[in-house]
Enzyme design. Structure first.
Site, PDB file in Angstrom:
ATOM      1  N   ASP A   1       6.930  -0.071  -0.387  1.00 50.78           N
ATOM      2  CA  ASP A   1       6.068   0.087  -0.040  1.00 50.78           C
ATOM      3  C   ASP A   1       5.277   1.960  -0.349  1.00 50.78           C
ATOM      4  OD1 ASP A   1       5.688  -2.245   1.889  1.00 50.78           O
ATOM      5  OD2 ASP A   1       6.457  -1.505   3.326  1.00 50.78           O
TER       6      ASP A   1
ATOM      7  N   GLU B   1      -2.528  -7.897   2.379  1.00 48.57           N
ATOM      8  CA  GLU B   1      -2.127  -6.940   2.888  1.00 48.57           C
ATOM      9  C   GLU B   1      -2.005  -5.212   1.742  1.00 48.57           C
ATOM     10  OE1 GLU B   1       2.062  -8.026   4.079  1.00 48.57           O
ATOM     11  OE2 GLU B   1       2.754  -7.838   2.478  1.00 48.57           O
TER      12      GLU B   1
ATOM     13  N   HIS C   1       1.679  -3.652  -2.539  1.00 48.95           N
ATOM     14  CA  HIS C   1       1.812  -2.598  -2.024  1.00 48.95           C
ATOM     15  C   HIS C   1       2.301  -1.381  -2.719  1.00 48.95           C
ATOM     16  CE1 HIS C   1       2.232  -1.631   2.049  1.00 48.95           C
ATOM     17  NE2 HIS C   1       2.070  -0.798   1.793  1.00 48.95           N
TER      18      HIS C   1
ATOM     19  N   ARG D   1      13.817  -3.756  -3.102  1.00 45.80           N
ATOM     20  CA  ARG D   1      12.604  -3.380  -3.849  1.00 45.80           C
ATOM     21  C   ARG D   1      12.778  -1.713  -3.868  1.00 45.80           C
ATOM     22  NH1 ARG D   1       7.888  -5.726  -0.031  1.00 45.80           N
ATOM     23  NH2 ARG D   1       9.523  -4.793   1.598  1.00 45.80           N
TER      24      ARG D   1
END
Length: 350
Positions: free
Chosen positions: A54, A220, A284, A314
């Protein structure tokens, strides 16, 4: 709607945010790059696991500032004069998220400059359970900086992954929340200031297309991209625990930004997995400009295996984007980690 949960500990922690960000900005402003050598080439990922999902990556006065999910209550920041240098840059703790009832987990911090101040919008859930997820905000360089909760949904409802949209001379806050139909969707709310919204949000995108519903129906992690008078809102779709996490896009078509009909959804994804390049679940993301202002780059997280899921595996990757003949962004294909990339234009070795 005003901020809530004001407390003395927040003042002290936010003062640390103000001191750090203002000091880094002053250092960057005084850095003369005119005669320096170009920055080094690099390969992805630019920030390794575990604090690398993110990501928000901002370029300001020739310096890169980086924040991402840490899986703890701490917000950590990296700073580097080169993209290549982010990998080994030290992590500085700039805030510890707390609530009135014990510790919590922070994720998806978003760093934004508005009117010569810096803001960090971040999601918080108390541990254990990850139940009551809400969006908080920090402000730097104020006379009495204070953090609190943005009142985005009725009944203190679940709301995460927020960022600011500057449009038509006004500020709007876009984020992800659940609708009455149980679909995790993109919402937008009007802001009365960078730290307060003036009304609850309204839904402008729901995961109704097949490619938005792989694993779970999800919209999102939205981020605004503006060029030549056009406003795009890019977002992550499908479940992050699958290799099919990807990016979609809305475009503002005029009228009231709080009304869904003012936005048009593009029918196909704009960025998705590449089996050939060994990149899975890219999403993201954030966008940042090159130091000379001539290029736009994307920062995103992805996995190197289709089975790695939605956790600490990630890593953050970056690559330059381009533009289609019709004026829409072209994000291309996620590049393999073996590909050597030239640095952003105007970057210098530091």
């Amino acid at each position: 709607m005003m901020l809530v949960h004001r407390r003395g500990a927040g003042r002290r922690a936010l003062s640390l945010v103000a001191v750090l960000i203002v000091a880094l900005s002053m250092i960057a402003a005084g850095h003369d790059r005119a005669d320096a050598a170009p920055g080094p080439s690099f390969t992805n990922p630019v920030v390794p696991a575990p604090n690398s999902a993110d990501p928000t990556l901002v370029q300001y006065n020739g310096q890169y500032y980086y924040v991402a999910t840490t899986w703890t209550s701490n917000i950590l920041m990296r700073r580097s004069s080169t993209i290549a240098g982010l990998r080994s840059a030290s992590e500085r703790r700039i805030f510890t998220a707390t609530q009135n009832t014990g510790c919590c987990t922070m994720w998806a911090p978003h760093l934004e400059q508005i009117n010569n101040r810096w803001y960090i919008y971040y999601s918080v859930a108390p541990r254990p359970g990850y139940g009551s997820r809400r969006t908080h905000v920090l402000e730097s360089a104020a006379n009495d900086p204070m953090g609190g909760v943005l009142n985005l949904m009725p009944n203190n409802g679940w709301a995460i992954d927020g960022a600011v949209l500057k449009l038509n001379g006004a500020l709007y806050f876009h984020y992800s929340a659940f609708h009455a139909d149980k679909l995790q969707s993109i919402y937008i709310a009007p802001m009365s200031s960078p730290t307060s919204v003036s009304a609850y949000g309204t839904r402008i995108s729901a995961p109704t297309l097949a490619w938005e519903r792989q694993g779970q129906p999800v919209n999102e992690g939205s981020f605004a991209l503006q060029r030549n008078g056009r406003t795009f809102l890019t977002y992550s779709a499908s479940y992050c625990g699958t290799a099919d996490y990807k990016l979609g896009m809305l475009e503002y078509r005029g009228g009231n930004p709080l009304v869904a009909s003012s936005w048009t959804k593009f029918p196909t994804p704009i960025f998705q997995r590449s089996n050939a390049n060994g990149v899975y679940g890219p999403g993201h993301h954030s966008f940042f400009t090159s130091p000379d202002g001539t290029e736009i780059w994307i920062a995103y997280h992805a996995n190197s295996s289709a089975s790695q899921g939605c956790g600490t595996t990630r890593t953050t990757r970056v690559q330059k984007i381009s533009w289609n003949a019709d004026g829409t962004p072209n994000l291309g294909v996620p590049v393999p980690t073996s590909k050597v990339l030239a640095p952003p234009s105007g970057e210098t070795g530091g």
